[in-house]
Scaffold this motif. Structure first.
Motif, PDB file in Angstrom:
ATOM      1  N   PRO A 344       8.284  -5.302  -4.180  1.00 28.20           N
ATOM      2  CA  PRO A 344       7.377  -6.090  -3.093  1.00 28.20           C
ATOM      3  C   PRO A 344       6.727  -4.996  -2.383  1.00 28.20           C
ATOM      4  CG  PRO A 344       9.647  -6.808  -3.131  1.00 28.20           C
ATOM      5  CD  PRO A 344       9.543  -5.822  -3.983  1.00 28.20           C
ATOM      6  N   PHE A 345       7.229  -3.643  -2.385  1.00 27.90           N
ATOM      7  CA  PHE A 345       6.349  -2.660  -1.791  1.00 27.90           C
ATOM      8  C   PHE A 345       4.966  -2.390  -2.421  1.00 27.90           C
ATOM      9  CE2 PHE A 345      10.322  -1.865   0.355  1.00 27.90           C
ATOM     10  CZ  PHE A 345       9.994  -1.679   1.544  1.00 27.90           C
ATOM     11  N   GLY A 346       4.905  -2.693  -3.866  1.00 25.83           N
ATOM     12  CA  GLY A 346       3.547  -2.825  -4.405  1.00 25.83           C
ATOM     13  C   GLY A 346       2.770  -3.584  -3.898  1.00 25.83           C
ATOM     14  N   GLY A 347       3.161  -4.996  -3.598  1.00 28.14           N
ATOM     15  CA  GLY A 347       2.383  -5.688  -2.687  1.00 28.14           C
ATOM     16  C   GLY A 347       2.034  -5.305  -1.462  1.00 28.14           C
ATOM     17  N   PHE A 348       2.972  -4.549  -0.712  1.00 28.38           N
ATOM     18  CA  PHE A 348       2.743  -4.090   0.702  1.00 28.38           C
ATOM     19  C   PHE A 348       1.668  -3.108   0.561  1.00 28.38           C
ATOM     20  CE2 PHE A 348       7.494  -5.074   1.579  1.00 28.38           C
ATOM     21  CZ  PHE A 348       7.009  -6.494   1.821  1.00 28.38           C
ATOM     22  N   PHE A 349       1.645  -2.221  -0.270  1.00 24.83           N
ATOM     23  CA  PHE A 349       0.767  -1.225  -0.389  1.00 24.83           C
ATOM     24  C   PHE A 349      -0.586  -1.688  -0.793  1.00 24.83           C
ATOM     25  CE2 PHE A 349      -1.912   1.325  -3.618  1.00 24.83           C
ATOM     26  CZ  PHE A 349      -1.620   2.676  -2.767  1.00 24.83           C
ATOM     27  N   ALA A 350      -0.657  -2.833  -1.431  1.00 23.17           N
ATOM     28  CA  ALA A 350      -1.858  -3.516  -1.938  1.00 23.17           C
ATOM     29  C   ALA A 350      -2.333  -4.255  -0.527  1.00 23.17           C
ATOM     30  CB  ALA A 350      -1.796  -4.476  -2.802  1.00 23.17           C
ATOM     31  N   SER A 351      -1.387  -4.651   0.204  1.00 21.13           N
ATOM     32  CA  SER A 351      -1.929  -5.398   1.672  1.00 21.13           C
ATOM     33  C   SER A 351      -2.638  -4.349   2.647  1.00 21.13           C
ATOM     34  CB  SER A 351      -0.650  -6.032   2.343  1.00 21.13           C
ATOM     35  OG  SER A 351      -0.440  -6.841   1.343  1.00 21.13           O
ATOM     36  N   GLY A 352      -1.957  -3.093   2.666  1.00 27.37           N
ATOM     37  CA  GLY A 352      -2.539  -1.838   3.183  1.00 27.37           C
ATOM     38  C   GLY A 352      -4.024  -1.639   2.818  1.00 27.37           C
ATOM     39  N   PHE A 353      -3.949  -1.486   1.448  1.00 25.39           N
ATOM     40  CA  PHE A 353      -5.375  -1.085   0.873  1.00 25.39           C
ATOM     41  C   PHE A 353      -6.360  -2.281   1.415  1.00 25.39           C
ATOM     42  CE2 PHE A 353      -8.374  -0.944  -2.582  1.00 25.39           C
ATOM     43  CZ  PHE A 353      -8.572   0.332  -2.693  1.00 25.39           C
ATOM     44  N   LYS A 354      -5.996  -3.560   1.201  1.00 16.38           N
ATOM     45  CA  LYS A 354      -7.217  -4.700   1.637  1.00 16.38           C
ATOM     46  C   LYS A 354      -7.454  -4.311   3.218  1.00 16.38           C
ATOM     47  CE  LYS A 354      -4.432  -7.802  -0.096  1.00 16.38           C
ATOM     48  NZ  LYS A 354      -4.231  -9.210  -0.459  1.00 16.38           N
ATOM     49  N   ARG A 355      -6.386  -4.295   3.794  1.00 16.89           N
ATOM     50  CA  ARG A 355      -6.751  -3.970   5.341  1.00 16.89           C
ATOM     51  C   ARG A 355      -7.501  -2.822   5.725  1.00 16.89           C
ATOM     52  NH1 ARG A 355      -4.080  -6.408   9.358  1.00 16.89           N
ATOM     53  NH2 ARG A 355      -2.323  -7.931   8.741  1.00 16.89           N
ATOM     54  N   ALA A 356      -7.594  -1.869   4.827  1.00 19.49           N
ATOM     55  CA  ALA A 356      -8.340  -0.678   5.197  1.00 19.49           C
ATOM     56  C   ALA A 356      -9.794  -1.073   4.833  1.00 19.49           C
ATOM     57  CB  ALA A 356      -7.949   0.545   4.183  1.00 19.49           C
ATOM     58  N   PHE A 357      -9.927  -2.186   3.899  1.00 21.44           N
ATOM     59  CA  PHE A 357     -11.480  -2.452   3.703  1.00 21.44           C
ATOM     60  C   PHE A 357     -11.795  -3.974   4.477  1.00 21.44           C
ATOM     61  CE2 PHE A 357     -10.360   0.651   0.749  1.00 21.44           C
ATOM     62  CZ  PHE A 357     -11.761   1.262   0.558  1.00 21.44           C
ATOM     63  N   HIS A 358     -10.800  -4.207   5.138  1.00 15.79           N
ATOM     64  CA  HIS A 358     -11.054  -5.492   5.957  1.00 15.79           C
ATOM     65  C   HIS A 358     -11.321  -6.794   5.075  1.00 15.79           C
ATOM     66  CE1 HIS A 358     -11.379  -3.192   9.475  1.00 15.79           C
ATOM     67  NE2 HIS A 358     -12.478  -2.354   9.074  1.00 15.79           N
TER      68      HIS A 358
END
Length: 456
Positions: A344-358
């Motif tokens: 699931p931390f792969g998903g959390f990593f992707a979530s952080g990536f998306k937040r960086a680009f709003h």
């Protein structure tokens, strides 16, 4: 104080004294509508995935390539938005996809080279076309990469250097974190479809179970990067995934289509093999299960068990306790634990990536789920673990026809001819081929060999 200033202060005081607006209540209808759309698309995805599994190893390989392509396309789009220049960048798209397919060529042929040799050696024309390329695969791959590298340098334009180098870095990062890890699934597929399907399904199962547990029972936020994730969903997904892994692995291991390795590249062709011991149920004691663990973990469990203040009767009952399972069911629990805790931390990593680009999602390819990357993020993490786990704890040393052909292609011409002659002589001695074949080889090859030819 001037009247205008006094009015501003009064307005500010009034604003400060106003209570903060309460958060809007969750729209129950919208939530149920999202749940319905997500459920329908999930069923469609699982059904389509089962269809690809039924079609066989080669279609599965191209299915992984398709997923890699879609993920890379979504991330390339993000990179383009992040590093967009006022002027168009020369050959940007061409360079991105050139490096992508160069990486695919290098990775995939490493995993299917032996299978491809089995296919091409049955046809002389194909053998002549492919054997040289397979023998020099690494050099060809590096030459292709260097051609792209030289092309990139030649495309550099004054005033665009920063944007071009940024895209060059983006391209390599995207290939490194997506294409490279998930390509390990290709190796697992040809070792037996189960070794790809089981880890992939466990990620899906954990995602569904965690979503349902969070939807109905979620109260406590899990991580700020993904506000909708809850501890209740995380724990519920973990427990359910363990149960699913235990029984799903036992069910899958009953079918040779799932367990037998594929030694060639045929499609829709049945498989038959002697089941590996890992798929055969056996009776175990608790000590046997401990021995299946890695040495460090087994020693830790032994020390912990010795120090537990248990009555002698309980220790005796534990020592005599036996149960019957297939070893794959125990290995599946390890895969499920990783799929529930680490993946699931792969998903959390992707979530952080998306937040960086709003961004809310990577795309809108899958209704209710977002882009392909939104559903494939955890698979990227799982791919390397499943590959490493299989080759560390499951795989057994064996020599296959593809391995022999791969080694034979590295011999010089004389030794390759000598190998053919010696094999023919051995097979004739065993009565598997007529001695006339050996006579014909001696006639065509001259005095390279001294054989005692058995009666044909």
């Amino acid at each position: 104080m001037r009247p205008k200033q006094q009015a501003q202060v009064t307005a500010a005081d009034d604003t400060a004294s106003e209570p903060e607006p309460e958060p809007k209540p969750v729209d129950r209808k919208a939530k149920l509508r999202s749940f319905r759309v997500r459920t329908i698309s999930s069923v469609a995805l699982i059904g389509g995935f089962i269809g690809v599994i039924w079609s066989g190893h080669v279609p599965l390989m191209f299915f992984i390539l398709l997923l890699q392509f879609l993920v890379a396309r979504e991330l390339f789009r993000i990179a383009y938005v992040a590093e967009k220049s006022k002027r168009s960048l020369p050959l940007l798209r061409t360079q991105q996809w050139y490096f992508f397919f160069t990486a695919v060529f290098w990775l995939y042929l490493r995993f299917i080279k032996n299978n491809l040799l089995v296919e091409v050696t049955s046809d002389m024309t194909l053998a002549r076309l492919f054997v040289w390329a397979l023998k020099h695969h690494s050099l060809i791959s590096y030459s292709l990469y260097m051609a792209g590298f030289v092309g990139f340098v030649l495309s550099l334009k004054k005033g665009l250097y920063l944007h071009q180098f940024a895209h060059y870095a983006w391209t390599h990062m995207i290939i490194l974190i997506t294409t490279v890890p998930t390509s390990f699934f290709v190796s697992n597929i040809f070792s037996g479809i189960l070794w790809y399907v089981l880890p992939a399904f466990l990620i899906v199962a954990n995602d569904i179970c965690a979503y349902l547990a969070g939807f109905f029972f979620g109260r406590t936020p899990l991580i700020k990067l993904s506000p909708k994730k809850t501890w209740e969903g995380f724990i519920g997904g973990f427990v359910c995934t363990l149960v699913i892994a235990f029984y799903l692995s036992a069910y899958m291991s009953k079918y040779k289509w799932m367990t037998c390795p594929r030694k060639d590249l045929t499609v829709f062709k049945g498989l038959d093999c002697t089941p590996d011991d890992v798929f055969i149920p056996a009776t175990y004691t608790l000590a046997d299960v401990r021995d299946l663990l890695p040495p460090a973990a087994a020693e830790y469990v032994r020390l912990a068990a010795d120090r537990l203040p248990l009555p002698p009767q309980v220790r005796a009952a534990a020592a005599d306790f036996t149960f019957t399972v297939a070893p794959i069911q125990l290995h599946a629990l390890s895969l499920a634990a990783f799929a529930s805790i680490a993946a699931p931390f792969g998903g959390f990593f992707a979530s952080g990536f998306k937040r960086a680009f709003h961004m809310k999602d990577f795309g809108d390819t899958i209704p209710g789920h977002g882009g392909v990357t939104d559903r494939f993020d955890c698979q990227i993490v799982m791919a390397v673990f499943a590959y490493s786990y299989y080759w560390s704890y499951i795989s057994k040393p064996e020599v296959t026809l593809g391995d022999v052909l791969n080694a034979a292609t590295k011999l010089n011409d004389h030794d390759q001819i000598l190998l053919v002659g010696k094999m023919a002589n051995l097979l004739a001695a065993e009565g598997l081929i007529p001695g006339s074949i050996v006579d014909a080889l001696r006639q065509h090859l001259g005095n390279h060999f001294t054989w005692e030819v058995p009666d044909s």
